[in-house]
Scaffold this motif. Structure first.
Motif, PDB file in Angstrom:
ATOM      1  N   ILE A 247       0.859  -1.129   0.034  1.00  0.00           N
ATOM      2  CA  ILE A 247       0.075   0.114   0.065  1.00  0.00           C
ATOM      3  C   ILE A 247       0.947   1.285  -0.065  1.00  0.00           C
ATOM      4  CG2 ILE A 247      -1.650   1.284   1.285  1.00  0.00           C
ATOM      5  CD1 ILE A 247      -2.607  -1.384   2.299  1.00  0.00           C
ATOM      6  N   LYS A 248       0.701   1.842  -1.043  1.00  0.00           N
ATOM      7  CA  LYS A 248       1.817   3.150  -1.161  1.00  0.00           C
ATOM      8  C   LYS A 248       1.381   4.210  -0.281  1.00  0.00           C
ATOM      9  CE  LYS A 248       3.779   6.105  -4.744  1.00  0.00           C
ATOM     10  NZ  LYS A 248       3.562   6.258  -6.321  1.00  0.00           N
ATOM     11  N   LYS A 249       2.405   4.809   0.090  1.00  0.00           N
ATOM     12  CA  LYS A 249       2.414   5.923   1.005  1.00  0.00           C
ATOM     13  C   LYS A 249       2.571   7.075   0.142  1.00  0.00           C
ATOM     14  CE  LYS A 249       2.689   3.257   4.747  1.00  0.00           C
ATOM     15  NZ  LYS A 249       1.422   3.243   5.658  1.00  0.00           N
ATOM     16  N   TYR A 250       1.617   7.992   0.199  1.00  0.00           N
ATOM     17  CA  TYR A 250       1.725   9.250  -0.638  1.00  0.00           C
ATOM     18  C   TYR A 250       2.209  10.502   0.308  1.00  0.00           C
ATOM     19  CZ  TYR A 250      -1.026   6.597  -4.277  1.00  0.00           C
ATOM     20  OH  TYR A 250      -1.192   5.617  -5.107  1.00  0.00           O
ATOM     21  N   GLU A 251       2.811  11.299  -0.388  1.00  0.00           N
ATOM     22  CA  GLU A 251       3.032  12.694   0.199  1.00  0.00           C
ATOM     23  C   GLU A 251       2.170  13.774   0.016  1.00  0.00           C
ATOM     24  OE1 GLU A 251       5.720  12.989   2.112  1.00  0.00           O
ATOM     25  OE2 GLU A 251       6.146  10.557   2.152  1.00  0.00           O
ATOM     26  N   ASN A 252       1.565  13.643  -1.200  1.00  0.00           N
ATOM     27  CA  ASN A 252       0.807  14.827  -1.638  1.00  0.00           C
ATOM     28  C   ASN A 252      -0.283  14.335  -2.463  1.00  0.00           C
ATOM     29  OD1 ASN A 252       2.064  14.913  -4.376  1.00  0.00           O
ATOM     30  ND2 ASN A 252       3.556  15.683  -3.157  1.00  0.00           N
ATOM     31  N   ILE A 253      -1.492  15.106  -2.569  1.00  0.00           N
ATOM     32  CA  ILE A 253      -2.619  14.955  -3.438  1.00  0.00           C
ATOM     33  C   ILE A 253      -2.257  14.655  -4.930  1.00  0.00           C
ATOM     34  CG2 ILE A 253      -3.415  17.143  -3.835  1.00  0.00           C
ATOM     35  CD1 ILE A 253      -5.553  14.006  -3.374  1.00  0.00           C
ATOM     36  N   SER A 254      -1.351  15.513  -5.309  1.00  0.00           N
ATOM     37  CA  SER A 254      -0.645  15.359  -6.970  1.00  0.00           C
ATOM     38  C   SER A 254      -0.382  13.705  -7.032  1.00  0.00           C
ATOM     39  CB  SER A 254       0.243  16.109  -7.162  1.00  0.00           C
ATOM     40  OG  SER A 254       0.005  17.376  -7.063  1.00  0.00           O
ATOM     41  N   GLU A 255       0.428  13.152  -6.332  1.00  0.00           N
ATOM     42  CA  GLU A 255       0.724  11.622  -6.406  1.00  0.00           C
ATOM     43  C   GLU A 255      -0.445  10.845  -6.527  1.00  0.00           C
ATOM     44  OE1 GLU A 255       3.592  10.692  -3.398  1.00  0.00           O
ATOM     45  OE2 GLU A 255       5.174  12.169  -4.015  1.00  0.00           O
ATOM     46  N   VAL A 256      -1.512  11.011  -5.773  1.00  0.00           N
ATOM     47  CA  VAL A 256      -2.590  10.300  -5.482  1.00  0.00           C
ATOM     48  C   VAL A 256      -3.429  10.307  -6.947  1.00  0.00           C
ATOM     49  CG1 VAL A 256      -4.782   9.773  -4.271  1.00  0.00           C
ATOM     50  CG2 VAL A 256      -2.807  10.399  -3.092  1.00  0.00           C
ATOM     51  N   LEU A 257      -3.530  11.605  -7.430  1.00  0.00           N
ATOM     52  CA  LEU A 257      -4.423  11.766  -8.510  1.00  0.00           C
ATOM     53  C   LEU A 257      -3.784  11.330  -9.829  1.00  0.00           C
ATOM     54  CD1 LEU A 257      -5.953  15.082  -7.907  1.00  0.00           C
ATOM     55  CD2 LEU A 257      -7.102  12.791  -7.538  1.00  0.00           C
ATOM     56  N   SER A 258      -2.364  11.338  -9.768  1.00  0.00           N
ATOM     57  CA  SER A 258      -1.451  10.933 -10.739  1.00  0.00           C
ATOM     58  C   SER A 258      -1.621   9.317 -11.145  1.00  0.00           C
ATOM     59  CB  SER A 258      -0.263  11.218 -10.703  1.00  0.00           C
ATOM     60  OG  SER A 258       0.121  12.797 -10.533  1.00  0.00           O
ATOM     61  N   ASP A 259      -1.828   8.608  -9.878  1.00  0.00           N
ATOM     62  CA  ASP A 259      -2.032   7.310  -9.877  1.00  0.00           C
ATOM     63  C   ASP A 259      -3.285   6.714 -10.393  1.00  0.00           C
ATOM     64  OD1 ASP A 259       0.609   6.473  -9.425  1.00  0.00           O
ATOM     65  OD2 ASP A 259       0.448   5.964  -7.396  1.00  0.00           O
ATOM     66  N   LEU A 260      -4.012   7.343 -10.030  1.00  0.00           N
ATOM     67  CA  LEU A 260      -5.667   7.194 -10.268  1.00  0.00           C
ATOM     68  C   LEU A 260      -5.995   7.564 -11.662  1.00  0.00           C
ATOM     69  CD1 LEU A 260      -7.468   8.458  -7.175  1.00  0.00           C
ATOM     70  CD2 LEU A 260      -6.763   6.388  -7.741  1.00  0.00           C
ATOM     71  N   ASN A 261      -5.337   8.752 -12.254  1.00  0.00           N
ATOM     72  CA  ASN A 261      -5.333   8.739 -13.803  1.00  0.00           C
ATOM     73  C   ASN A 261      -4.997   7.693 -14.376  1.00  0.00           C
ATOM     74  OD1 ASN A 261      -3.873   9.984 -16.374  1.00  0.00           O
ATOM     75  ND2 ASN A 261      -5.498  11.309 -15.794  1.00  0.00           N
ATOM     76  N   LYS A 262      -4.237   6.739 -14.298  1.00  0.00           N
ATOM     77  CA  LYS A 262      -3.742   5.482 -14.925  1.00  0.00           C
ATOM     78  C   LYS A 262      -5.104   4.484 -14.849  1.00  0.00           C
ATOM     79  CE  LYS A 262       0.763   5.897 -13.206  1.00  0.00           C
ATOM     80  NZ  LYS A 262       1.903   5.048 -12.439  1.00  0.00           N
ATOM     81  N   ASN A 263      -6.089   4.598 -14.229  1.00  0.00           N
ATOM     82  CA  ASN A 263      -7.098   3.936 -14.173  1.00  0.00           C
ATOM     83  C   ASN A 263      -8.349   4.183 -15.291  1.00  0.00           C
ATOM     84  OD1 ASN A 263      -6.370   2.443 -12.114  1.00  0.00           O
ATOM     85  ND2 ASN A 263      -7.553   3.846 -10.384  1.00  0.00           N
ATOM     86  N   ILE A 264      -8.053   5.191 -15.952  1.00  0.00           N
ATOM     87  CA  ILE A 264      -8.625   5.763 -17.433  1.00  0.00           C
ATOM     88  C   ILE A 264      -8.859   4.719 -18.277  1.00  0.00           C
ATOM     89  CG2 ILE A 264      -9.215   7.641 -18.867  1.00  0.00           C
ATOM     90  CD1 ILE A 264      -8.269   9.548 -17.011  1.00  0.00           C
ATOM     91  N   ASP A 265      -9.877   4.059 -18.938  1.00  0.00           N
ATOM     92  CA  ASP A 265      -9.920   3.298 -19.944  1.00  0.00           C
ATOM     93  C   ASP A 265     -10.164   4.241 -21.087  1.00  0.00           C
ATOM     94  OD1 ASP A 265     -10.394   1.259 -21.604  1.00  0.00           O
ATOM     95  OD2 ASP A 265     -12.295   0.679 -20.993  1.00  0.00           O
ATOM     96  N   ASP A 266      -8.693   4.084 -22.077  1.00  0.00           N
ATOM     97  CA  ASP A 266      -8.713   4.999 -23.064  1.00  0.00           C
ATOM     98  C   ASP A 266      -9.485   4.204 -24.351  1.00  0.00           C
ATOM     99  OD1 ASP A 266      -7.833   7.296 -22.030  1.00  0.00           O
ATOM    100  OD2 ASP A 266      -5.607   6.444 -22.031  1.00  0.00           O
TER     101      ASP A 266
END
Length: 639
Positions: A247-266
């Motif tokens: 379970i990754k430890k995040y330092e800021n919200i940018s890291e969280v949203l950048s990872d969640l961006n990978k869940n987009i089905d293109d």
């Protein structure tokens, strides 16, 4: 003499022709001859007939040129034409691999093939064909010794038809999901060592009847030695610790949203066509229809504004999110809490709001900033709220506190009777029952809010936002709290401007620096003065030419200018900060000598603005031209 010669020649001719003629015309045998001679005669007669028949047959086999051409054409067509296989259909084959912070199975982008399979073909046969063809097209995915299994998009192994005990066939699967064969996706999954170990867990237990195993404790002890039990326990402990460490430890919200961006089905898009000035119900209805059509909302959003020529490369989607998120905040969370409406539960509007906010967060749109801090805390701990232990200062917004306090001070006031009854209080309304009345109000408000928030959270499950929010509530809190929004002021917009200046000490450089000063002064003017443009603006093209220009009221604030230049009115939530390239056109008069005025040219997707240097050197001219441009060119397109 001549007559004698003629007779001699005639007799000679008869003599020469007689044997041939007798053979050719001999179609019978002399019955008076010996038996052996009659047998030979019959054999010779049959051979002659056979030869005659074969000769006639050969003559009949000779074809004309047209017949020969037709036969050869038919043979060629049969050889080159692919035989149709009515029982075969084409389906899409992809591959799932583990990725992201949760190591979930996700499709590899842009790596699919079309595989022809039989409508009733077995899973094993499909798997064999799929592996062979997929690895031929994408050899980098090949792993020596690896085994694969066939799975659905969510990683479930394909064995039986979902929800039935019937073996999987593509024809039955198509009937159940209602899609064309070409839109059906099946996935290959590499069977990892961890997966194989899971399948072999049962091998740890002995082949021993359970009734015998547990009927006598000594049997259980005999099956495992103490060392074996200890090793098994240590292995499970190590596995648990490994999962926790993953379970990754995040330092800021940018890291969280950048990872969640990978869940987009293109693989597909949510294509929204809408008017800019449409009401919020229209936006939500179009969103719901598109999601129902595509089957899921986990796609990239692409927007087309009606009547505009722009092509969405990201800026139009951000402007769409900016419009809709603002409408959601105004109409569905006006005081920091979901508006009290069971209608929005029934028609799915609360869920659609959650989906749009989730999509906005992962695709670079604005944050919602829609909840009171107490409501957000309730959102993150929605399954642990005890309605019998509610606290006025912990669980309610300011407006709700004021309402409850007013009723508590004077419960007998007739103006509060309807409110008290609407919240389900059925006791006596009097000062002696103030506690019961206020507690009933608190329970009613909380129960309704929990219902609305659960609908909202069902939409936030999109892209894994809700799961990430539960794990990182402190990182997400600034995105949802109404008081956390950072304003876009003149200084911020000015800091984003990157001018492309000419050489130092050149006359062009002096003009460009003056224009940049005018730009910054214009932004500060909008911030310090409430500028309203309504009706018509008078624009002077030169000293002798003035005319009226129709103007739609724009957002004349620094945030509005930022939205006009980039498509977004908010500070970026994740990724690099914005940069706006400022170009200068010094040759507009030379390129078009007959024109009297030029306007800025904006490329919102590329974040570029080109300013006509000849027309915007003076401060008043800059304001007039820029104001007219932003009024009449709010839409994407050429104006």
């Amino acid at each position: 003499m001549l007559l004698c010669m003629f007779l001699v020649l005639f007799q000679l001719w008869l003599f020469l022709e007689k044997p041939h003629s007798s053979i050719e015309t001999q179609n019978f045998c002399d019955e008076t001859s010996s038996k052996e001679n009659r047998s030979n005669c019959h054999d010779n007669l049959m051979d002659n007939k056979s030869n005659d028949t074969h000769s006639l047959k050969r003559k009949s086999d000779v074809m004309s040129f047209g017949q020969y051409k037709a036969v050869k054409g038919s043979q060629w067509k049969e050889r080159v034409t692919k035989k149709s296989k009515p029982n075969e259909v084409g389906v899409q084959i992809g591959m799932l691999e583990r990725g992201g912070k949760d190591f979930e199975l996700k499709p590899i982008r842009n790596q699919t093939i079309l595989l022809n399979i039989g409508k009733t073909e077995s899973v094993d046969s499909i798997l064999e064909k799929a592996v062979k063809k997929y690895l031929q097209f994408y050899p980098k995915s090949h792993d020596d010794g690896a085994s694969y299994y066939l799975a659905f998009r969510d990683g479930r192994i394909i064995d039986l038809l979902p929800g039935t005990d019937e073996p999987f066939t593509i024809i039955k699967y198509k009937e159940n999901i209602g899609k064309d064969y070409s839109r059906i996706f099946l996935y290959l999954v590499k069977e990892e060592k961890e997966d194989a170990a899971e399948h072999q867990e049962d091998d740890l237990l002995p082949d021993f009847p359970l009734t015998t195993l547990f009927s006598d404790p000594h049997n259980f002890i005999d099956c495992f030695s103490i060392d074996e039990l200890q090793k098994t326990a240590n292995k499970e402990c190590d596995s648990s610790q490994k999962n926790e460490s993953q379970i990754k430890k995040y330092e800021n919200i940018s890291e969280v949203l950048s990872d969640l961006n990978k869940n987009i089905d293109d693989a597909e898009q949510l294509y929204i066509i809408v008017r800019r000035s449409a009401p919020v119900a229209r936006y939500l209805a179009l969103w719901q229809r598109e999601v129902n059509t595509k089957g899921s909302a986990n796609k990239r959003v692409v927007v087309k504004f009606q009547g505009e020529n722009g092509i969405d490369s990201g800026a139009m989607a951000k402007e769409f999110f900016a419009i809709v998120v603002r409408l959601i905040r105004e109409h569905f969370c006006p005081d920091g809490s979901p508006v009290d409406s069971m209608l929005y539960v029934q028609n799915g509007y609360f869920k659609a709001c959650g989906e749009i906010i989730a999509a906005s967060l992962v695709q670079g749109g604005p944050a919602p900033f829609c909840f009171h801090s107490n409501v957000f805390k309730m959102l993150t701990a929605i399954n642990s709220i005890d309605i019998r232990k509610l606290d006025l200062h912990i669980h309610f917004t300011e407006s709700e506190k004021q309402l409850i306090q007013r009723i508590s001070d004077d419960p007998s006031n007739p103006s509060y009777s309807d409110t008290i009854l609407e919240h389900g209080y059925t006791g006596l309304v009097s000062a002696d029952h103030t506690t019961d009345i206020t507690r009933t109000l608190m329970v009613s408000i909380t129960n309704r809010r929990l219902c609305y928030l659960k609908e909202f959270l069902s939409g936030l499950e999109l892209f894994g936002i809700f799961e990430a929010l539960q794990r990182n509530p402190l990182l997400f809190e600034p995105l949802f709290i109404t008081s956390s929004e950072r304003a876009v002021d003149a200084n911020y917009v000015a800091s984003l401007l990157i001018p492309n200046h000419s050489d130092e000490n050149s006359s062009k450089r002096i003009v460009e620096e003056k224009i940049m000063d005018n730009f910054v002064d214009f932004l500060m003017h909008l911030e310090d003065n409430k500028v309203n443009v309504t009706g018509h603006e008078i624009l002077a093209n030169d000293e002798n030419d003035c005319h009226l220009i129709s103007c739609t009221p724009p957002d004349l604030t620094p945030a509005g200018v930022l939205g006009w230049l980039t498509g977004q009115k908010h500070r970026p939530i994740f990724g690099n900060d914005l940069q706006i390239s400022v170009q200068f056109d010094h040759y507009c008069l030379e390129n078009n000598p007959k024109h009297s005025i030029c306007y800025p040219v904006v490329g919102a997707c590329g974040r570029v603005v080109t300013l006509p240097a000849k027309h915007m050197e003076k401060e008043n001219d800059f304001r007039s031209i820029f104001l007219t441009a932003i009024c009449n060119a709010q839409a994407f397109g050429l104006h």
